[in-house]
Design a protein around this motif. Structure first.
Motif, mmCIF file in Angstrom:
data_model
loop_
_atom_site.group_PDB
_atom_site.id
_atom_site.type_symbol
_atom_site.label_atom_id
_atom_site.label_comp_id
_atom_site.label_asym_id
_atom_site.label_seq_id
_atom_site.Cartn_x
_atom_site.Cartn_y
_atom_site.Cartn_z
ATOM 1 N N ILE A 47 0.832 -1.204 0.000
ATOM 2 C CA ILE A 47 0.000 0.000 0.000
ATOM 3 C C ILE A 47 0.865 1.252 0.000
ATOM 4 C CG2 ILE A 47 -1.609 1.345 1.414
ATOM 5 C CD1 ILE A 47 -2.868 -1.334 2.261
ATOM 6 N N ILE A 48 1.916 1.277 0.805
ATOM 7 C CA ILE A 48 2.790 2.445 0.891
ATOM 8 C C ILE A 48 3.557 2.646 -0.413
ATOM 9 C CG2 ILE A 48 4.808 3.396 2.062
ATOM 10 C CD1 ILE A 48 3.770 2.089 4.638
ATOM 11 N N VAL A 49 4.082 1.551 -0.971
ATOM 12 C CA VAL A 49 4.817 1.641 -2.237
ATOM 13 C C VAL A 49 3.893 2.124 -3.350
ATOM 14 C CG1 VAL A 49 5.947 0.283 -4.041
ATOM 15 C CG2 VAL A 49 6.578 -0.041 -1.647
ATOM 16 N N GLY A 50 2.657 1.608 -3.361
ATOM 17 C CA GLY A 50 1.688 2.055 -4.365
ATOM 18 C C GLY A 50 1.419 3.548 -4.253
ATOM 19 N N TYR A 51 1.326 4.057 -3.038
ATOM 20 C CA TYR A 51 1.099 5.485 -2.856
ATOM 21 C C TYR A 51 2.300 6.292 -3.340
ATOM 22 C CZ TYR A 51 0.581 9.998 -0.566
ATOM 23 O OH TYR A 51 0.498 11.345 -0.320
ATOM 24 N N LEU A 52 3.511 5.835 -3.020
ATOM 25 C CA LEU A 52 4.705 6.552 -3.457
ATOM 26 C C LEU A 52 4.811 6.580 -4.977
ATOM 27 C CD1 LEU A 52 7.303 5.227 -0.848
ATOM 28 C CD2 LEU A 52 6.423 7.555 -1.020
ATOM 29 N N GLU A 53 4.410 5.487 -5.633
ATOM 30 C CA GLU A 53 4.495 5.414 -7.092
ATOM 31 C C GLU A 53 3.461 6.304 -7.767
ATOM 32 O OE1 GLU A 53 4.008 1.285 -7.861
ATOM 33 O OE2 GLU A 53 6.147 0.851 -7.786
ATOM 34 N N ASP A 54 2.243 6.377 -7.206
ATOM 35 C CA ASP A 54 1.139 7.012 -7.928
ATOM 36 C C ASP A 54 0.569 8.260 -7.270
ATOM 37 O OD1 ASP A 54 1.234 4.927 -9.785
ATOM 38 O OD2 ASP A 54 -0.092 3.670 -8.560
ATOM 39 N N GLY A 55 0.802 8.464 -5.963
ATOM 40 C CA GLY A 55 0.089 9.547 -5.309
ATOM 41 C C GLY A 55 0.939 10.551 -4.562
ATOM 42 N N PHE A 56 2.221 10.316 -4.423
ATOM 43 C CA PHE A 56 3.052 11.212 -3.624
ATOM 44 C C PHE A 56 3.356 12.494 -4.386
ATOM 45 C CE2 PHE A 56 7.057 12.769 -1.836
ATOM 46 C CZ PHE A 56 6.756 12.731 -0.482
ATOM 47 N N GLU A 57 3.160 13.633 -3.726
ATOM 48 C CA GLU A 57 3.440 14.943 -4.316
ATOM 49 C C GLU A 57 4.860 15.361 -3.974
ATOM 50 O OE1 GLU A 57 1.532 16.954 -6.156
ATOM 51 O OE2 GLU A 57 -0.279 15.719 -6.160
ATOM 52 N N GLY A 58 5.695 15.492 -4.993
ATOM 53 C CA GLY A 58 7.070 15.920 -4.785
ATOM 54 C C GLY A 58 8.061 14.786 -5.027
ATOM 55 N N GLY A 59 9.327 15.149 -5.061
ATOM 56 C CA GLY A 59 10.360 14.137 -5.214
ATOM 57 C C GLY A 59 10.689 13.499 -3.861
ATOM 58 N N PHE A 60 11.275 12.346 -3.899
ATOM 59 C CA PHE A 60 11.558 11.666 -2.635
ATOM 60 C C PHE A 60 12.706 10.676 -2.779
ATOM 61 C CE2 PHE A 60 8.773 8.758 -4.812
ATOM 62 C CZ PHE A 60 9.278 7.511 -4.499
ATOM 63 N N ILE A 61 13.295 10.369 -1.636
ATOM 64 C CA ILE A 61 14.223 9.250 -1.482
ATOM 65 C C ILE A 61 13.648 8.368 -0.371
ATOM 66 C CG2 ILE A 61 16.537 8.510 -0.778
ATOM 67 C CD1 ILE A 61 17.582 11.182 -1.801
ATOM 68 N N LEU A 62 13.414 7.123 -0.667
ATOM 69 C CA LEU A 62 12.917 6.196 0.363
ATOM 70 C C LEU A 62 14.113 5.752 1.210
ATOM 71 C CD1 LEU A 62 10.669 4.581 1.675
ATOM 72 C CD2 LEU A 62 11.002 2.797 -0.056
ATOM 73 N N VAL A 63 14.233 6.351 2.386
ATOM 74 C CA VAL A 63 15.362 6.050 3.267
ATOM 75 C C VAL A 63 15.297 4.613 3.778
ATOM 76 C CG1 VAL A 63 16.477 6.658 5.449
ATOM 77 C CG2 VAL A 63 15.611 8.451 3.936
ATOM 78 N N GLY A 64 14.094 4.130 4.087
ATOM 79 C CA GLY A 64 13.976 2.751 4.550
ATOM 80 C C GLY A 64 12.627 2.441 5.151
ATOM 81 N N TYR A 65 12.428 1.143 5.392
ATOM 82 C CA TYR A 65 11.215 0.667 6.065
ATOM 83 C C TYR A 65 11.538 0.485 7.552
ATOM 84 C CZ TYR A 65 9.490 -0.402 1.367
ATOM 85 O OH TYR A 65 9.079 -0.306 0.059
ATOM 86 N N TYR A 66 10.641 0.954 8.380
ATOM 87 C CA TYR A 66 10.773 0.806 9.838
ATOM 88 C C TYR A 66 9.627 -0.095 10.277
ATOM 89 C CZ TYR A 66 13.955 4.777 9.416
ATOM 90 O OH TYR A 66 14.997 5.605 9.055
ATOM 91 N N ILE A 67 9.953 -1.339 10.584
ATOM 92 C CA ILE A 67 8.919 -2.358 10.789
ATOM 93 C C ILE A 67 8.940 -2.869 12.223
ATOM 94 C CG2 ILE A 67 8.040 -4.595 10.035
ATOM 95 C CD1 ILE A 67 9.481 -4.089 7.352
ATOM 96 N N ASP A 68 7.831 -2.707 12.928
ATOM 97 C CA ASP A 68 7.633 -3.288 14.255
ATOM 98 C C ASP A 68 6.672 -4.457 14.103
ATOM 99 O OD1 ASP A 68 9.178 -1.854 16.175
ATOM 100 O OD2 ASP A 68 7.891 -0.107 15.864
ATOM 101 N N ASP A 69 7.210 -5.661 14.094
ATOM 102 C CA ASP A 69 6.389 -6.864 13.924
ATOM 103 C C ASP A 69 6.164 -7.513 15.286
ATOM 104 O OD1 ASP A 69 5.024 -9.039 13.011
ATOM 105 O OD2 ASP A 69 6.550 -9.698 11.588
ATOM 106 N N GLY A 70 4.917 -7.632 15.711
ATOM 107 C CA GLY A 70 4.603 -8.214 17.004
ATOM 108 C C GLY A 70 4.639 -7.210 18.136
ATOM 109 N N GLU A 71 4.564 -5.913 17.831
ATOM 110 C CA GLU A 71 4.627 -4.856 18.852
ATOM 111 C C GLU A 71 3.273 -4.165 18.975
ATOM 112 O OE1 GLU A 71 7.168 -4.188 20.783
ATOM 113 O OE2 GLU A 71 8.604 -5.548 19.809
ATOM 114 N N THR A 72 2.878 -3.876 20.209
ATOM 115 C CA THR A 72 1.632 -3.168 20.444
ATOM 116 C C THR A 72 1.781 -1.690 20.105
ATOM 117 O OG1 THR A 72 -0.048 -2.601 22.107
ATOM 118 C CG2 THR A 72 2.216 -2.746 22.865
#
Length: 565
Positions: A47-72
């Motif tokens: 979903i996030i990648v799709g938004y960056l490809e088609d809906g993000f306004e402006g140029g960008f550099i994707l610094v990274g994914y910050y993933i909390d798996d199993g965290e409240t």
């Protein structure tokens, strides 16, 4: 229409007039989300990648994914979230994108704090892709409408309800005696047929049995037991779990270097789970927002008896508990406690007697009189020699009632006719077998560790590991090799001791009933040899207590033999 972009971490296509945003994609999946595919890490990333490809306004550099798996999401003390905030504060990112508000926050207070204070302070653009759709840079007014706080409050209440439902489910399972912990207690493992049931892990269970035997029947202190286990090369409970491939983490293990400690021994001696009872609920978190654990009073624990096979008999567990409550300190430099430690009390105030040597003669005194107040109790002075003679006489009298000699009881090696401590020969045979098996295991592990050490140099020269990695790993494995070498030598020496010729097995009956015997000094005589033959393991098995009266009279109370193992 926004331009199509090729989105990869650190790769972007943009026009010269575009502002370049350094983007962090935040993803969170909690255990409470279950198997909801729409909330999976993979789906959130799409979903996030799709938004960056088609809906993000402006140029960008994707610094990274910050993933909390199993965290409240009910607090912000999450590893990836905190790493993202540190990168924001360091200026490495200035735009944060997530699927929706619930992925970032399930705490209403945290949501307001970060959206209204932290992100604006660091000039960080905040975007949610799904409803409510937010963009603090293009549409800052959306953050101050009613929809955002209402949505945050709903997320907060959803977390509260989920927490309540989970607590009720866990409580129901605990009441039925179903195991719900992440890791089985040392000595047990999850049953392959039923994950909510425990079955015995024979390798670790033998260590648990040894700990109880050494503590109760051999009079070893907790410090002495920990040292002995370390000398034998036995892995601590935490290190043992890790060696079995479990992702178990314990802060104490890092401090102790994987060695046994008196604290670990104490935990085993106090854990009722080894009697076959399921014991749960000893700790709880304060609330769904405050995840600090607090102790629960024992009366509120969930204790369900006979839920799995016991490792130690109930009677042996109770003996260990009784000794821990008594004063059973060990003399400096000694591993074993005194013969009467935890067994001798003042008959009037009930406190344990204190032992002191004066001019070559050992005396017992009332601890209350000696340490607290001379008006609270009297001295109750008695020679140790008199107590031992009284004890030998009382045991001789009890054995005579059963038509046995004291030596018959002595031959039991500390037992009282129970299954756990059946006979000295049986115990010696089992101990010799265990030591032989342990020696083989330690030698095999030593050979394995030495092969690893030998191969590290070649791995470094071939570029498979760095020089720093080589030095660190060599030091780590060399320490373990040293431990194992010392363990092999210790076990070999103990193998020789355990192979000694056992004494003749004697009759196991006699000494029934919880009767008392009174000794009145020189009125009844007992030969010194009987006193010298007393054995602590035997005394712990048969005595409820030795009570010293003012004036020298001694009352000796026996444990009911038909109730003891």
């Amino acid at each position: 229409m926004a331009r199509k972009r090729n989105v990869r971490e650190g790769v972007h296509r943009l026009s010269p007039e575009d502002r370049v945003w350094r983007v962090a994609a935040y993803i969170r999946l909690s255990r409470e989300d279950g198997n909801d595919e729409s909330l999976s890490v993979t789906n959130q990333k799409k979903i996030i990648v799709g938004y960056l490809e088609d809906g993000f306004e402006g140029g960008f550099i994707l610094v990274g994914y910050y993933i909390d798996d199993g965290e409240t999401g009910t607090d912000h003390d999450r590893p990836a979230f905190q790493r993202m905030i540190r990168d924001m504060e360091a200026g490495r990112i200035d735009c944060i994108i997530c699927k929706n508000l619930s992925r970032m926050f399930r705490n209403y207070a945290d949501q307001g704090y970060f959206l209204e204070k932290v992100f604006p302070k660091h000039r960080t653009r905040f975007i949610t892709v799904s409803e409510p759709k937010l963009d603090s840079y293009l549409h800052p007014e959306t953050l101050f409408g009613l929809e955002v706080p209402i949505n945050g409050l709903m997320n907060d209440r959803f977390a509260a309800k989920t927490s309540r439902d989970i607590r009720e489910t866990f409580a129901a399972k605990r009441r039925k005696g179903e195991f719900i912990g992440a890791f089985a207690p040392y000595g047990y493992k999850r049953s392959p047929e039923d994950k909510n049931k425990l079955c015995i892990d024979q390798e670790a269970a033998e260590v648990v049995r040894d700990i109880y035997h050494w503590y109760v029947y051999e009079g070893m202190s907790k410090n002495g037991i920990a040292r002995r286990l370390n000398e034998l090369g036995v892995l601590s409970p935490a290190a043992y779990k890790r060696s079995k491939g479990l992702r178990f983490y314990c802060p104490q293990m890092e401090k102790s270097g994987g060695l046994w400690s008196p604290r670990a021994v104490t935990w085993i001696l106090k854990n009722q789970v080894y009697t076959g009872a399921m014991v749960q609920g000893r700790q709880t978190v304060i609330s769904y927002k405050v995840h600090e654990k607090v102790a629960v009073p024992k009366e509120d624990w969930y204790i369900v008896p006979d839920r799995h096979e016991p490792i130690v008999p109930e009677a042996l567990f109770q003996k260990a508990a009784r000794l821990q409550k008594a004063d059973t300190r060990t003399a400096p430099g000694e591993r074993k406690r005194h013969l009467l430690s935890g067994l001798i009390y003042c008959a009037d105030c009930g406190r344990a007697m204190t032992r002191q040597k004066t001019r070559g003669i050992v005396y017992f005194y009332c601890r209350t009189y000696r340490e607290q107040s001379k008006g609270a109790c009297t001295k109750h002075t008695i020679r140790e020699e008199a107590v031992l003679k009284a004890l030998a006489w009382a045991i001789r009298e009890r054995l005579a009632q059963a038509d046995l000699l004291y030596g018959a009881a002595k031959g039991r090696g500390g037992g009282w006719g129970g299954a756990e401590e059946a006979s000295l020969p049986a115990r010696q045979e089992r101990e010799a077998s265990r030591l032989a098996e342990m020696l083989l295991q330690r030698q095999e592990e030593l050979d394995k560790v030495n092969k690893i050490i030998d191969g590290l140099y070649g791995d470094w020269k071939e570029g498979l590991i760095t020089k720093e990695g080589y030095i660190r790993l060599k030091e780590k494995y060399s320490v373990r090799a040293g431990q194992l070498e010392r363990a092999v030598e210790t076990i070999r020496s103990q193998c020789g001791e355990a192979s000694g010729e056992p004494s003749k097995e004697e009759d196991q009956d006699g000494l029934k009933g919880g009767a008392k015997e009174d000794w009145e000094g020189d009125k009844k005589a007992a030969p010194d040899c009987a006193a010298e033959a007393l054995d602590r393991g035997f005394l712990v098995s048969v005595l409820q207590g030795i009570y010293v009266h003012e004036g020298g009279r001694v009352t000796i109370e026996f444990i009911p033999g038909d109730k003891e193992a």
